[in-house]
Scaffold this active site. Structure first.
Site, PDB file in Angstrom:
ATOM      1  N   ARG A  55     -40.430  50.063 113.263  1.00  0.00           N
ATOM      2  CA  ARG A  55     -40.308  51.474 112.943  1.00  0.00           C
ATOM      3  C   ARG A  55     -41.055  51.770 111.650  1.00  0.00           C
ATOM      4  NH1 ARG A  55     -38.621  50.879 108.626  1.00  0.00           N
ATOM      5  NH2 ARG A  55     -38.664  53.108 108.254  1.00  0.00           N
ATOM      6  N   GLY A  56     -41.152  53.074 111.333  1.00  0.00           N
ATOM      7  CA  GLY A  56     -41.973  53.484 110.200  1.00  0.00           C
ATOM      8  C   GLY A  56     -43.363  53.778 110.767  1.00  0.00           C
ATOM      9  N   ALA A  57     -43.921  54.923 110.374  1.00  0.00           N
ATOM     10  CA  ALA A  57     -45.148  55.404 111.020  1.00  0.00           C
ATOM     11  C   ALA A  57     -46.284  54.363 111.067  1.00  0.00           C
ATOM     12  CB  ALA A  57     -45.588  56.697 110.349  1.00  0.00           C
ATOM     13  N   ARG A 100     -42.236  57.486 120.993  1.00  0.00           N
ATOM     14  CA  ARG A 100     -41.687  58.340 119.924  1.00  0.00           C
ATOM     15  C   ARG A 100     -42.684  59.474 119.658  1.00  0.00           C
ATOM     16  NH1 ARG A 100     -39.123  55.518 114.817  1.00  0.00           N
ATOM     17  NH2 ARG A 100     -37.918  57.452 114.875  1.00  0.00           N
ATOM     18  N   GLN A 207     -31.683  53.567 107.192  1.00  0.00           N
ATOM     19  CA  GLN A 207     -32.887  52.799 106.833  1.00  0.00           C
ATOM     20  C   GLN A 207     -32.961  52.550 105.325  1.00  0.00           C
ATOM     21  OE1 GLN A 207     -32.833  55.366 108.913  1.00  0.00           O
ATOM     22  NE2 GLN A 207     -34.404  55.274 110.480  1.00  0.00           N
ATOM     23  N   ASP A 248     -44.268  61.017 108.495  1.00  0.00           N
ATOM     24  CA  ASP A 248     -44.603  60.700 109.884  1.00  0.00           C
ATOM     25  C   ASP A 248     -45.732  61.557 110.416  1.00  0.00           C
ATOM     26  OD1 ASP A 248     -41.662  59.819 109.442  1.00  0.00           O
ATOM     27  OD2 ASP A 248     -42.437  58.687 111.162  1.00  0.00           O
ATOM     28  N   ASN A 258     -40.916  64.180 107.803  1.00  0.00           N
ATOM     29  CA  ASN A 258     -40.449  62.836 107.424  1.00  0.00           C
ATOM     30  C   ASN A 258     -38.977  62.735 107.812  1.00  0.00           C
ATOM     31  OD1 ASN A 258     -40.870  60.219 106.227  1.00  0.00           O
ATOM     32  ND2 ASN A 258     -39.634  60.892 104.502  1.00  0.00           N
ATOM     33  N   LYS A 259     -38.407  61.593 107.573  1.00  0.00           N
ATOM     34  CA  LYS A 259     -37.021  61.313 107.959  1.00  0.00           C
ATOM     35  C   LYS A 259     -36.077  62.459 107.589  1.00  0.00           C
ATOM     36  CE  LYS A 259     -35.800  58.584 109.837  1.00  0.00           C
ATOM     37  NZ  LYS A 259     -35.637  58.720 111.311  1.00  0.00           N
TER      38      LYS A 259
END
Ligand code: MRU
Length: 366
Positions: A55-57, A100, A207, A248, A258-259
């Site tokens: 995970r994470g762009a 995603r 996270q 992202d 973003n998150k």
């Protein structure tokens, strides 16, 4: 005596050429155990991205590039005609791309891989597969260089001893090395700086608690974990000199997805007069999306809010749940966007174009 291996010694995402496998750390198991997954099957790679095992762009982009190469290898063993190869390649690419929706690095990496296929169309399929291998490896290596460059630029914005707040995990675990939001901290650490970092826990998937607090602690940086609803107070206490977050997708006007929770941090930062920086490799900047309103926000399962991370379900059965994975921070709340080609400042419509002009120039000079 041999030194204990830390999470920083493992590859977040890599290609094993002997096993023809995508190798990742299963991030859903951190920090309790470090489990390495070797994935060879397209469906398993899709699941790994969807389930946030990787995970994470930036890490998603690298995983997708390696994943599509591995699939192309299999397709190439069955199809020697370009048209048949390309048709199956396209199907696999679209499938991976559906894992995603918000992080643009996923489609960015897959489009880049497709471009390699099209550019080498006249060659034999086996040669195209070899080019895909090299491109996947290059996408991974490039991520290290890009994050390091962002770290150098980001470091000019802070000084030794500063208090830094971050949200979610935009660290090494979200990329290959250095991370994006953490890159200025790791580059600073290499130069002997120290920082006091506050990591938001980042509900619902934690996270910040499970990954950022873990990797910063393992790296020897001073990190304090806070719940998401404490960041305003921590800023009010005067403990934060700057905020660094990852992202992202950046729209052409500088709005940033973003998150979930990032926008609240930016609003509090504005109230306290604290600079709010977004670290974004150009791979995360999507000039085809005009504003944040057009960014598709991933909606995830209710169980992530009501059950995961608790021994027993903690919310009433049947309660309605809204679980967007990301939110959009408006460009007027962002002090600067740190890229590998420098720092974009408002108005972003112009400065982001200038960043891409620098990128084009660097390509021509290669
Ligand atoms: O849902 P996740 O864990 O993939 O979300 C990650 C983030 O929002 C990160 O901040 C973003 O991808 C930048 S990672 C360098």
């Amino acid at each position: 005596m041999t030194e204990k291996k830390t999470i920083m010694d493992y590859d977040t995402v890599a290609l094993d050429d002997e096993k023809n496998a995508l190798v990742i750390i299963d991030q859903t198991k951190l920090p309790y155990s470090t489990e390495i997954l070797e994935l060879t099957d397209l469906k398993k790679i899709w699941d790994a991205i969807y389930l946030l095992q990787v995970r994470g762009a930036p890490a998603i982009g690298v995983a997708a590039a390696i994943g599509i190469y591995l699939e192309a290898r299999k397709i190439g063993a069955e199809e020697s005609e370009f048209e048949a190869f390309y048709e199956k390649f396209t199907r696999a690419k679209e499938y991976l791309d559906s894992a995603r929706p918000t992080a643009v690095n996923l489609s960015w990496a897959l489009n880049r891989m497709e471009q390699v296929v099209l550019t080498n169309k006249a060659r034999r399929v086996a040669e195209i597969v070899k080019c895909l291998h090299d491109e996947a490896v290059e996408i991974r290596n490039e991520d290290i260089r890009v994050c390091r460059a962002m770290g150098e630029h980001g470091l000019t914005l802070i000084k030794d001893g500063d208090g830094i707040l971050t949200h979610c995990n935009a660290g090494k675990l979200a990329a290959v090395k250095y991370g994006t939001a953490t890159a200025p901290l790791y580059v600073g650490q290499e130069k002997g700086y120290s920082f006091k970092v506050f990591a938001d826990e980042t509900r619902p998937l934690l996270q910040g608690a499970r990954l950022t607090a873990y990797e910063l602690q393992e790296s020897g940086l001073d990190v304090t974990l806070i719940c998401d609803n404490m960041s305003n107070m921590v800023m009010g206490n005067g403990w934060v000199n700057a905020i660094f977050v990852g992202c992202d997708r950046v729209a052409a006007n500088g709005d940033v997805a973003n998150k979930i929770g990032t926008s609240m941090v930016s609003i509090a930062a504005k109230r306290h007069g604290i600079p709010f920086y977004v670290c974004a490799p150009t791979a995360t900047i999507d000039m085809c999306t005009p504003t944040g309103r057009e960014i598709r926000i991933e909606q995830r399962k209710p169980e992530e809010v009501t059950e995961m991370w608790y021994e027993r379900r903690m919310a009433p059965a049947g309660v309605k749940v809204y679980n967007p994975a990301f939110d959009v921070t408006d460009n007027d709340l962002i002090t600067g966007i740190v890229t590998e080609f420098g720092i974009a400042r408002p108005p972003y419509r112009d400065s982001l174009k200038e960043i891409f002009a620098l990128k084009d120039k660097a390509k021509q000079n290669k």
